[in-house]
Write a protein that holds these residues in place. Sequence first.
Motif, PDB file in Angstrom:
ATOM      1  N   PRO A  42       0.807  -1.223   0.000  1.00  0.00           N
ATOM      2  CA  PRO A  42       0.000   0.000   0.000  1.00  0.00           C
ATOM      3  C   PRO A  42       0.842   1.275   0.000  1.00  0.00           C
ATOM      4  CG  PRO A  42      -0.892  -1.579   1.594  1.00  0.00           C
ATOM      5  CD  PRO A  42       0.391  -2.158   1.068  1.00  0.00           C
ATOM      6  N   LYS A  46       0.336   5.020  -1.997  1.00  0.00           N
ATOM      7  CA  LYS A  46       0.187   6.218  -1.158  1.00  0.00           C
ATOM      8  C   LYS A  46       1.254   7.259  -1.520  1.00  0.00           C
ATOM      9  CE  LYS A  46      -2.044   3.686   2.566  1.00  0.00           C
ATOM     10  NZ  LYS A  46      -2.041   3.211   3.954  1.00  0.00           N
ATOM     11  N   THR A 130       7.140  -5.617   9.445  1.00  0.00           N
ATOM     12  CA  THR A 130       6.217  -4.696  10.117  1.00  0.00           C
ATOM     13  C   THR A 130       5.518  -5.389  11.292  1.00  0.00           C
ATOM     14  OG1 THR A 130       5.877  -3.606   7.999  1.00  0.00           O
ATOM     15  CG2 THR A 130       4.296  -3.096   9.736  1.00  0.00           C
ATOM     16  N   SER A 167      -6.446 -10.729   7.987  1.00  0.00           N
ATOM     17  CA  SER A 167      -6.227 -11.211   6.612  1.00  0.00           C
ATOM     18  C   SER A 167      -5.325 -10.288   5.811  1.00  0.00           C
ATOM     19  CB  SER A 167      -7.567 -11.340   5.882  1.00  0.00           C
ATOM     20  OG  SER A 167      -8.075 -10.047   5.624  1.00  0.00           O
ATOM     21  N   SER A 169      -1.808  -8.420   4.788  1.00  0.00           N
ATOM     22  CA  SER A 169      -0.465  -8.986   4.728  1.00  0.00           C
ATOM     23  C   SER A 169       0.215  -8.890   6.100  1.00  0.00           C
ATOM     24  CB  SER A 169       0.312  -8.212   3.667  1.00  0.00           C
ATOM     25  OG  SER A 169       1.586  -8.716   3.553  1.00  0.00           O
ATOM     26  N   VAL A 170       0.195  -7.701   6.681  1.00  0.00           N
ATOM     27  CA  VAL A 170       0.828  -7.517   7.998  1.00  0.00           C
ATOM     28  C   VAL A 170       0.126  -8.386   9.046  1.00  0.00           C
ATOM     29  CG1 VAL A 170       1.283  -5.829   9.822  1.00  0.00           C
ATOM     30  CG2 VAL A 170       1.592  -5.163   7.442  1.00  0.00           C
ATOM     31  N   SER A 191     -12.667 -10.746   7.451  1.00  0.00           N
ATOM     32  CA  SER A 191     -13.857 -11.260   6.763  1.00  0.00           C
ATOM     33  C   SER A 191     -13.939 -12.764   6.974  1.00  0.00           C
ATOM     34  CB  SER A 191     -13.770 -10.989   5.254  1.00  0.00           C
ATOM     35  OG  SER A 191     -13.908  -9.623   5.014  1.00  0.00           O
ATOM     36  N   HIS A 194     -11.985 -15.651   5.155  1.00  0.00           N
ATOM     37  CA  HIS A 194     -10.582 -16.003   5.434  1.00  0.00           C
ATOM     38  C   HIS A 194     -10.426 -16.922   6.652  1.00  0.00           C
ATOM     39  CE1 HIS A 194      -9.531 -12.933   2.553  1.00  0.00           C
ATOM     40  NE2 HIS A 194     -10.105 -11.991   3.276  1.00  0.00           N
ATOM     41  N   ARG A 209     -15.355  -9.136  10.600  1.00  0.00           N
ATOM     42  CA  ARG A 209     -15.053  -7.706  10.703  1.00  0.00           C
ATOM     43  C   ARG A 209     -16.238  -6.823  10.343  1.00  0.00           C
ATOM     44  NH1 ARG A 209     -13.765  -4.433   6.290  1.00  0.00           N
ATOM     45  NH2 ARG A 209     -13.102  -5.371   4.326  1.00  0.00           N
ATOM     46  N   ALA A 234      -3.578  -3.992  12.354  1.00  0.00           N
ATOM     47  CA  ALA A 234      -2.883  -3.915  11.060  1.00  0.00           C
ATOM     48  C   ALA A 234      -3.587  -2.951  10.109  1.00  0.00           C
ATOM     49  CB  ALA A 234      -2.801  -5.308  10.440  1.00  0.00           C
ATOM     50  N   THR A 257      -0.455   0.530  12.582  1.00  0.00           N
ATOM     51  CA  THR A 257       0.412   0.604  11.400  1.00  0.00           C
ATOM     52  C   THR A 257       0.308   1.970  10.727  1.00  0.00           C
ATOM     53  OG1 THR A 257      -1.359  -0.409  10.111  1.00  0.00           O
ATOM     54  CG2 THR A 257       0.394  -1.869  10.893  1.00  0.00           C
ATOM     55  N   THR A 275       3.872   1.755  14.729  1.00  0.00           N
ATOM     56  CA  THR A 275       5.068   1.023  14.333  1.00  0.00           C
ATOM     57  C   THR A 275       5.588   1.511  12.986  1.00  0.00           C
ATOM     58  OG1 THR A 275       6.081  -1.153  14.345  1.00  0.00           O
ATOM     59  CG2 THR A 275       4.035  -0.951  13.087  1.00  0.00           C
ATOM     60  N   GLY A 277       7.930  -0.440   9.951  1.00  0.00           N
ATOM     61  CA  GLY A 277       8.498  -1.764   9.725  1.00  0.00           C
ATOM     62  C   GLY A 277       9.786  -1.829   8.950  1.00  0.00           C
TER      63      GLY A 277
HETATM   64  N1  LIG Z   1       3.877   1.487   9.502  1.00  0.00           N
HETATM   65  C1  LIG Z   1       4.440   0.681   8.612  1.00  0.00           C
HETATM   66  O1  LIG Z   1       5.664   0.510   8.576  1.00  0.00           O
HETATM   67  C2  LIG Z   1       3.560  -0.078   7.677  1.00  0.00           C
HETATM   68  C3  LIG Z   1       4.084  -1.192   7.003  1.00  0.00           C
HETATM   69  C4  LIG Z   1       3.218  -1.955   6.209  1.00  0.00           C
HETATM   70  C5  LIG Z   1       1.907  -1.555   6.051  1.00  0.00           C
HETATM   71  N2  LIG Z   1       1.470  -0.429   6.657  1.00  0.00           N
HETATM   72  C6  LIG Z   1       0.067  -0.003   6.517  1.00  0.00           C
HETATM   73  O2  LIG Z   1      -0.708  -1.021   7.139  1.00  0.00           O
HETATM   74  C7  LIG Z   1      -1.918  -1.200   6.441  1.00  0.00           C
HETATM   75  C8  LIG Z   1      -2.032  -2.675   6.060  1.00  0.00           C
HETATM   76  O3  LIG Z   1      -1.047  -3.003   5.101  1.00  0.00           O
HETATM   77  P1  LIG Z   1      -1.073  -4.436   4.393  1.00  0.00           P
HETATM   78  O4  LIG Z   1      -0.040  -4.450   3.341  1.00  0.00           O
HETATM   79  O5  LIG Z   1      -1.064  -5.481   5.432  1.00  0.00           O
HETATM   80  O6  LIG Z   1      -2.511  -4.348   3.711  1.00  0.00           O
HETATM   81  P2  LIG Z   1      -3.247  -5.339   2.725  1.00  0.00           P
HETATM   82  O7  LIG Z   1      -2.630  -6.684   2.772  1.00  0.00           O
HETATM   83  O8  LIG Z   1      -3.362  -4.675   1.407  1.00  0.00           O
HETATM   84  O9  LIG Z   1      -4.684  -5.395   3.421  1.00  0.00           O
HETATM   85  C9  LIG Z   1      -5.782  -5.715   2.694  1.00  0.00           C
HETATM   86  C10 LIG Z   1      -6.758  -6.465   3.608  1.00  0.00           C
HETATM   87  O10 LIG Z   1      -7.172  -5.651   4.686  1.00  0.00           O
HETATM   88  C11 LIG Z   1      -8.424  -6.093   5.120  1.00  0.00           C
HETATM   89  N3  LIG Z   1      -9.225  -4.985   5.642  1.00  0.00           N
HETATM   90  C12 LIG Z   1      -9.510  -3.832   4.997  1.00  0.00           C
HETATM   91  N4  LIG Z   1     -10.290  -3.047   5.788  1.00  0.00           N
HETATM   92  C13 LIG Z   1     -10.475  -3.732   6.940  1.00  0.00           C
HETATM   93  C14 LIG Z   1     -11.191  -3.460   8.145  1.00  0.00           C
HETATM   94  N5  LIG Z   1     -11.872  -2.324   8.302  1.00  0.00           N
HETATM   95  N6  LIG Z   1     -11.163  -4.393   9.115  1.00  0.00           N
HETATM   96  C15 LIG Z   1     -10.477  -5.530   8.972  1.00  0.00           C
HETATM   97  N7  LIG Z   1      -9.794  -5.867   7.860  1.00  0.00           N
HETATM   98  C16 LIG Z   1      -9.789  -4.963   6.856  1.00  0.00           C
HETATM   99  C17 LIG Z   1      -9.095  -6.671   3.884  1.00  0.00           C
HETATM  100  O11 LIG Z   1      -9.539  -7.926   4.291  1.00  0.00           O
HETATM  101  P3  LIG Z   1     -10.934  -8.594   3.927  1.00  0.00           P
HETATM  102  O12 LIG Z   1     -10.611  -9.480   2.765  1.00  0.00           O
HETATM  103  O13 LIG Z   1     -11.239  -9.285   5.187  1.00  0.00           O
HETATM  104  O14 LIG Z   1     -11.920  -7.534   3.550  1.00  0.00           O
HETATM  105  C18 LIG Z   1      -7.994  -6.806   2.844  1.00  0.00           C
HETATM  106  O15 LIG Z   1      -7.832  -8.130   2.362  1.00  0.00           O
HETATM  107  C19 LIG Z   1      -1.876  -0.241   5.244  1.00  0.00           C
HETATM  108  O16 LIG Z   1      -2.536   0.945   5.591  1.00  0.00           O
HETATM  109  C20 LIG Z   1      -0.398   0.029   5.080  1.00  0.00           C
HETATM  110  O17 LIG Z   1      -0.131   1.261   4.451  1.00  0.00           O
HETATM  111  C21 LIG Z   1       2.259   0.315   7.472  1.00  0.00           C
END
Ligand SMILES: NC(=O)c1ccc[n+]([C@@H]2O[C@H](COP(=O)([O-])OP(=O)(O)OC[C@H]3O[C@@H](n4cnc5c(N)ncnc54)[C@H](OP(=O)(O)O)[C@@H]3O)[C@@H](O)[C@H]2O)c1
Length: 343
Positions: A42, A46, A130, A167, A169-170, A191, A194, A209, A234, A257, A275, A277
């Motif tokens: 993501p 962004k 992360t 579900s 990635s993190v 969801s 998963h 969720r 996450a 995150t 955090t 990562g």
């Molecule tokens: N701070 C850092 O260093 C850092 C590092 C990595 C990521 N991030 C941030 O962390 C977030 C997650 O990243 P990611 O790569 O893990 O994302 P991702 O894998 O793209 O997450 C997508 C999944 O999130 C679930 N989701 C969406 N809205 C939700 C909600 N309201 N409640 C529960 N589950 C929900 C969805 O699942 P369903 O299929 O269940 O709908 C979807 O499959 C992003 O905002 C990213 O920018 C930050």
Amino acid sequence: MQQQNALFLESKQGQFVVRKRPVPTPGTAELLVKVYATALNPVDWKIQQFGIFVDKYPAVLGSDIAGEVVEVGQGVTGFTKGQRVLSHGLLTENQASYQQYTLATSTFSAGIPLNLTYNQAATVPLGLDTAAVGLYSDTLGAGLTPPWMEGGQGKYPGKPILVYGGSSSVGCYAIQLARASGFSPIIAVASRIHEEYLISLGATHVIDRHGNSDELKKAITGTAAAPVEIAYDAISLPDTQQVSFDILAPNGTLVTTLQPVVNEGQANGRKVVATYGSPHHPANQILCKGLWSNLEDWLHRSIIKPGPFEVLPDGLLGIPEGLRRMKEGDAGGVKLVARPQQE
Ligand SMILES: NC(=O)c1ccc[n+]([C@@H]2O[C@H](COP(=O)([O-])OP(=O)(O)OC[C@H]3O[C@@H](n4cnc5c(N)ncnc54)[C@H](OP(=O)(O)O)[C@@H]3O)[C@@H](O)[C@H]2O)c1
């Protein structure tokens, strides 16, 4: 000088363009890697949409590297030419992953065991780091003892943990690390679709969720039995943070995150930590070095399993469309993977 294709973000909030740039030369402690697979995150859409995190343009993005070592820099031990590796890249022109060759920091690289493909390996680095920093860092996380350190494996039996967004990635890696740390129950909010997969990773309960906040809080606390001292959100949208914070026990820690929006002043000693990562961040280097030195073995023994993925068409050219899909929430619960050698 040998040339390669790279996907450039030409200017702040500008267009993505594939064009040539030189293949870089590895410096001390670096590996030159021919990138066979890279996963999308993501942060990449962004950066393009909001103009954040990157100062220097044109820029090459991408953090997840899986490929073959083609040259070994000075001072590197434990890696050889021809070896299959995964690595956590950095968003600089020489070290990002949306190109055909990149420089990987050897400390944050690991061999890919025979049981995994490049595509699978590419889904691991950023998500896993992360999750790990969020759980185990003293400064950018909950300060738990990592399972790769003495006394850390299985250290927290009988302690519940919440992984909101299990579900994602993190979230998937947070569940697997929570299992290695011995947490029980491991409560994931995701969801329903998963559920089976998340249980295979170590979740003991999956809460749908799509309920409203009160229903979610009731379901989490009803499942936990003991007070929840650790919540890893996450997703970290305002409503997911609030639910995660509200169910937290006194003196508990919420890891987010994204930037925290809940108010720690709501008391009882509860703490909120945002955090970050990247293993390259000075505060994370020692912690992540420990993780990466165990990673090949953990992947081999399936203590950490890569997530489901979808391979994008058209090599580097397919990445912008993949980022658009991620932004729209149209990635179907899979990690999108691009193959930079494909032209
Ligand atoms: N701070 C850092 O260093 C850092 C590092 C990595 C990521 N991030 C941030 O962390 C977030 C997650 O990243 P990611 O790569 O893990 O994302 P991702 O894998 O793209 O997450 C997508 C999944 O999130 C679930 N989701 C969406 N809205 C939700 C909600 N309201 N409640 C529960 N589950 C929900 C969805 O699942 P369903 O299929 O269940 O709908 C979807 O499959 C992003 O905002 C990213 O920018 C930050």
